[in-house]
Write a protein that holds these residues in place. Structure first.
Motif, PDB file in Angstrom:
ATOM      1  N   GLU A 183      40.254  47.300  38.899  1.00  0.00           N
ATOM      2  CA  GLU A 183      39.407  48.850  38.944  1.00  0.00           C
ATOM      3  C   GLU A 183      38.179  48.564  38.653  1.00  0.00           C
ATOM      4  O   GLU A 183      37.565  47.472  38.118  1.00  0.00           O
ATOM      5  CB  GLU A 183      39.938  49.825  37.873  1.00  0.00           C
ATOM      6  CG  GLU A 183      39.882  49.410  36.339  1.00  0.00           C
ATOM      7  CD  GLU A 183      40.265  50.180  35.402  1.00  0.00           C
ATOM      8  OE1 GLU A 183      40.046  50.311  34.030  1.00  0.00           O
ATOM      9  OE2 GLU A 183      41.421  51.184  35.723  1.00  0.00           O
ATOM     10  N   SER A 222      47.261  41.647  29.328  1.00  0.00           N
ATOM     11  CA  SER A 222      45.977  42.448  29.959  1.00  0.00           C
ATOM     12  C   SER A 222      45.888  42.126  31.268  1.00  0.00           C
ATOM     13  O   SER A 222      45.064  42.804  32.003  1.00  0.00           O
ATOM     14  CB  SER A 222      44.810  42.167  29.097  1.00  0.00           C
ATOM     15  OG  SER A 222      45.041  42.531  27.667  1.00  0.00           O
ATOM     16  N   PRO A 252      43.239  47.122  29.672  1.00  0.00           N
ATOM     17  CA  PRO A 252      42.865  46.161  30.723  1.00  0.00           C
ATOM     18  C   PRO A 252      42.073  44.798  30.134  1.00  0.00           C
ATOM     19  O   PRO A 252      41.574  44.658  29.186  1.00  0.00           O
ATOM     20  CB  PRO A 252      41.739  46.963  31.499  1.00  0.00           C
ATOM     21  CG  PRO A 252      41.335  48.087  30.617  1.00  0.00           C
ATOM     22  CD  PRO A 252      42.409  48.167  29.468  1.00  0.00           C
ATOM     23  N   LEU A 278      45.900  44.327  34.760  1.00  0.00           N
ATOM     24  CA  LEU A 278      44.757  45.520  35.116  1.00  0.00           C
ATOM     25  C   LEU A 278      43.524  44.959  34.700  1.00  0.00           C
ATOM     26  O   LEU A 278      43.161  44.769  33.346  1.00  0.00           O
ATOM     27  CB  LEU A 278      45.058  46.658  34.177  1.00  0.00           C
ATOM     28  CG  LEU A 278      43.938  47.822  34.628  1.00  0.00           C
ATOM     29  CD1 LEU A 278      43.812  48.157  36.223  1.00  0.00           C
ATOM     30  CD2 LEU A 278      44.129  49.061  33.797  1.00  0.00           C
ATOM     31  N   ILE A 279      42.732  44.367  35.569  1.00  0.00           N
ATOM     32  CA  ILE A 279      41.482  43.935  35.634  1.00  0.00           C
ATOM     33  C   ILE A 279      40.196  44.890  35.633  1.00  0.00           C
ATOM     34  O   ILE A 279      40.243  45.938  36.779  1.00  0.00           O
ATOM     35  CB  ILE A 279      41.077  42.692  36.529  1.00  0.00           C
ATOM     36  CG1 ILE A 279      42.302  41.778  36.547  1.00  0.00           C
ATOM     37  CG2 ILE A 279      39.855  42.132  36.301  1.00  0.00           C
ATOM     38  CD1 ILE A 279      42.623  40.933  35.272  1.00  0.00           C
ATOM     39  N   ASP A 280      39.561  45.138  34.699  1.00  0.00           N
ATOM     40  CA  ASP A 280      38.517  46.105  34.918  1.00  0.00           C
ATOM     41  C   ASP A 280      36.998  45.263  34.987  1.00  0.00           C
ATOM     42  O   ASP A 280      36.546  44.426  34.329  1.00  0.00           O
ATOM     43  CB  ASP A 280      38.323  46.774  33.359  1.00  0.00           C
ATOM     44  CG  ASP A 280      37.333  47.931  33.549  1.00  0.00           C
ATOM     45  OD1 ASP A 280      36.709  48.179  34.418  1.00  0.00           O
ATOM     46  OD2 ASP A 280      37.562  48.735  32.673  1.00  0.00           O
ATOM     47  N   SER A 293      46.157  44.704  39.183  1.00  0.00           N
ATOM     48  CA  SER A 293      45.413  45.896  39.822  1.00  0.00           C
ATOM     49  C   SER A 293      43.840  45.474  39.426  1.00  0.00           C
ATOM     50  O   SER A 293      43.661  45.202  38.066  1.00  0.00           O
ATOM     51  CB  SER A 293      45.962  47.058  39.141  1.00  0.00           C
ATOM     52  OG  SER A 293      47.229  47.368  39.775  1.00  0.00           O
TER      53      SER A 293
END
Length: 85
Positions: free
Chosen positions: A64, A27, A2, A30-32, A62
């Protein structure tokens, strides 16, 4: 792997964060947000710009570990659905 948002995302560093995301294109799906603590609505602009880029490539974004404040801001600005929040 991510893309990790930094602890602070405000108008002062928004362009740098946005640029780092575009440079780490692989990356971006998906972003954290686990480290994200100090931010304003500028973060929404960044997330939307990444989502737009991914969408144009047939990919999805997405997020999270979104903090509650981010969910609230996205709701207030009417973009929660666009960001999957």
């Amino acid at each position: 792997m991510p893309f990790l948002l930094p602890k602070k995302v405000t108008q002062a560093n928004a362009l740098q964060v946005q640029k780092e995301g575009f440079l780490n294109d692989s990356s971006l799906s998906l972003i954290d947000c686990v480290a994200l603590k100090d931010f304003d609505s500028t973060v929404l602009t960044i997330l939307l710009s990444w989502q737009k880029k991914l969408s144009s490539e047939g990919r999805t974004l997405s997020i999270e570990h979104a903090p509650e404040k981010l969910r609230v801001l996205a709701g207030v600005y009417g973009v929660a659905g666009l960001l999957g929040l």
